[in-house]
Design a protein around this motif. Structure first.
Motif: not given
Length: 599
Positions: A364-369, A346-349
């Motif tokens: 969201a894709a970055l957070a998924i990874f 969530f920090g990345i998101l």
């Protein structure tokens, strides 16, 4: 270990996992491959959803007849989706008009499949509303007077709904494909790992030692979890399985335990960053940045949870509810060890979304990874590749099922919106509300709120919001409200039915877990959730509350003023040890504070 191997080698699990991998992979693929024609991506989205509804359902009470009907609809709809994908360039040149018997078959099979999908996902009310809308489109020209419409050719009516972007493949389905599905995948991967445990441990550490601590843990956990799940019912079922028994163990009245969880879980749908699918659909309909929706929604959401917190504190005094015991509160080292499981994704998101300005999908894709990478380790931060495979595949399956449920709702709602647009009945209903309100904004707000409450009793919040905002949104703007005010007002009131009888879905689930009478739960839930009824009206009168990004100081002053009023009214409702006259005076004074705006 043997059970894990057996699960991985099960033919059924392999097939389900393969479909889930393809479903998740397709939606992530769309983020990084540029534009794909809408009449390709959206039919593929529908085709990927169909098997989860008709073939891989977890409902064991379906009759054989219903199963076979589902299989027939599945085959027909899959073929029809394939037809549209492979002929999209030709269909675009038809401008929404059907040609030939095959295209009629495609249109009818897809509409029937979408109606049945919605019936299985959310029961009868939504598809019945869509069926009534379709009947109006077909036969509305026979209705005399203002609410009739001109006869619409069958080929044009069905074609607009099915082979053009005016119905099941409209902009709402686009939001489901491109945004909602991606965030559902994120929530699934966070949940299948240690993210859920991280929410609970942090909430317990923060609030467990306070008066009424177990209830306040429920509020925090539901705010955290609900902000990503976006489903009040899922929120109750997940966090409530822990919080309600804990509250009962600490001698909370069963009705209070159930009410606390029902109200807190409802609030998850109005808490940024996700707000269910509502935030993305709102951004799409308004044509604004997603961050603007978050900014507008944050202060009202905090006020809601603050009101619940205050109500719990008063109940805690009334029932002499003690804090949680030390043995039930996790040690700091456990909290710190678990926190990265949700802080990192969530920090990345939020960093990608708000700081460097990436799109919601890309963020969201970055957070998924990141969340997938975290599946490699357990809560002890030890690497296990076999556990990773199981958790990863289970996350894909969970995400795919949730995508199917949400898509069933959104695509069916698309039929209703399509009919409203084709027939022009939405404008006529708008005119009727304007006539009934007699030029009074307050009357229009009450009529809109009543429509949201009634519709929300039978269809999910997102669908109720979509339908109501299509009809009532323009009216409220005609009365001088900003677009974001109108949309947030309608979205909040679409939530009312979650705690308001007779439907009150979260109340029923919570009362089942608490094993107590649902009416008692509903009564306390409405007291705790009083903010849900007042705050939407408050940000109509105090518009600065939803403008912290442009008028922060005025927004903060509005926040403090409304918080004071909600504190008074919550005390007046819950604290029955005070004299009735004093409670009435408190309530009146509270309403004056809330509804007198800054000049």
């Amino acid at each position: 270990m043997q059970e894990t191997n057996k699960k991985l080698l099960s033919p059924k699990y392999v097939i389900v996992a393969a479909l889930a991998l393809f479903t998740v992979g397709f939606h992530i693929y769309l983020i990084f491959t540029g534009l794909m024609p809408n009449l390709v991506s959206r039919p593929i989205h529908l085709a990927l959803v169909l098997p989860w509804v008709f073939l891989l359902t977890t409902d064991e009470n379906i009759s054989k007849f219903t199963k076979y009907i589902g299989y027939i609809l599945l085959v027909c709809a899959m073929f029809s989706s394939y037809y549209i994908v492979t002929n999209y360039s030709y269909l675009e040149e038809q401008y929404g008009s059907l040609e030939g018997n095959l295209q009629y078959f495609v249109a009818i099979s897809l509409i029937l499949a979408v109606l049945e999908m919605a019936r299985r996902a959310v029961k009868l009310a939504l598809p019945l509303t869509a069926a009534i809308a379709l009947a109006y489109g077909f036969f509305g020209h026979l209705i005399p007077g203002d609410f009739g419409h001109q006869e619409i050719p069958m080929d044009s009516f069905l074609g607009t709904l099915v082979i053009a972007e005016g119905g099941i493949y409209g902009s709402l389905t686009g939001v489901s494909v491109n945004v909602v599905a991606v965030f559902v995948i994120l929530g699934a991967f966070v949940g299948v790992g240690e993210g859920g445990n991280a929410f609970m441990s942090l909430s317990t550490k923060i609030a467990g030692r306070l008066r009424g601590g177990a209830a306040k843990v429920s509020v925090l956990a539901s705010a955290f979890f609900g902000s990503i799940s976006g489903s009040a019912s899922a929120n109750v079922a997940s966090t409530g399985a822990f919080t309600i028994p804990t509250m009962k163990k600490l001698k909370y009245p069963s009705s209070l335990a159930g009410a606390t969880e029902a109200v807190a879980s409802t609030g998850g749908q109005i808490m940024p960053p996700l707000m269910g699918a509502g935030a993305f659909i709102m951004a799409e309909l308004l044509g604004v940045q997603y961050s603007s929706i978050m900014a507008a929604a944050i202060f009202p959401a905090i006020l809601f949870f603050l009101t619940v917190w205050i109500g719990i504190d008063v109940f805690a005094k009334k029932y002499n509810l003690i804090a949680m015991s030390d043995e039930d509160i996790p040690k700091l080292n456990i909290v710190l060890r678990l926190s990265p499981f949700f802080v990192i994704p969530f920090g990345i998101l939020l960093y990608a979304l708000l700081v460097i300005g990436k799109t919601p999908q890309f963020s969201a894709a970055l957070a998924i990874f990141a969340s997938v990478f975290l599946l490699l380790v357990n809560r002890e931060w030890k690497v296990s590749f076999k556990d990773f495979i199981i958790k990863f595949l289970d996350g894909c399956i969970t995400a795919s099922r949730q995508i199917a449920t949400i898509a069933s709702v959104i695509i069916c709602a698309g039929i209703i919106i399509g009919v409203l647009n084709v027939t022009g009945v939405g404008v006529k209903i708008t005119s009727a509300i304007l006539f009934l309100s007699n030029g009074e904004l307050f009357a229009a707000l009450l009529l809109t709120a009543l429509a949201c409450l009634i519709l929300g009793m039978e269809v999910p919040t997102t669908a109720a919001y979509i339908i109501c905002v299509s009809i009532a949104g323009p009216i409220l703007q005609d009365y001088g409200l900003s677009a974001i005010q109108a949309h947030l007002f309608i979205f909040w009131f679409a939530l009312l039915s979650t705690i308001t009888p007779p439907v009150c879905g979260t109340v029923f689930i919570a009362s089942g877990i608490a094993q107590t009478n649902w009416l008692k739960v509903a009564g306390k839930a409405m007291k705790l959730g009083i903010g849900l009824y007042i705050i939407p009206m408050a940000f109509i009168v105090n518009p600065y509350l939803i403008k912290p990004d442009t008028h922060f100081s005025f927004a903060l002053m509005s926040f403090v003023k409304i918080a004071l009023g909600l504190w008074l009214i919550s005390n007046a409702l819950v604290n029955d040890k005070q004299k009735p006259l004093l409670r009435v005076l408190f309530a009146i004074f509270a309403l004056i504070i809330i509804f007198i705006p800054f000049q």
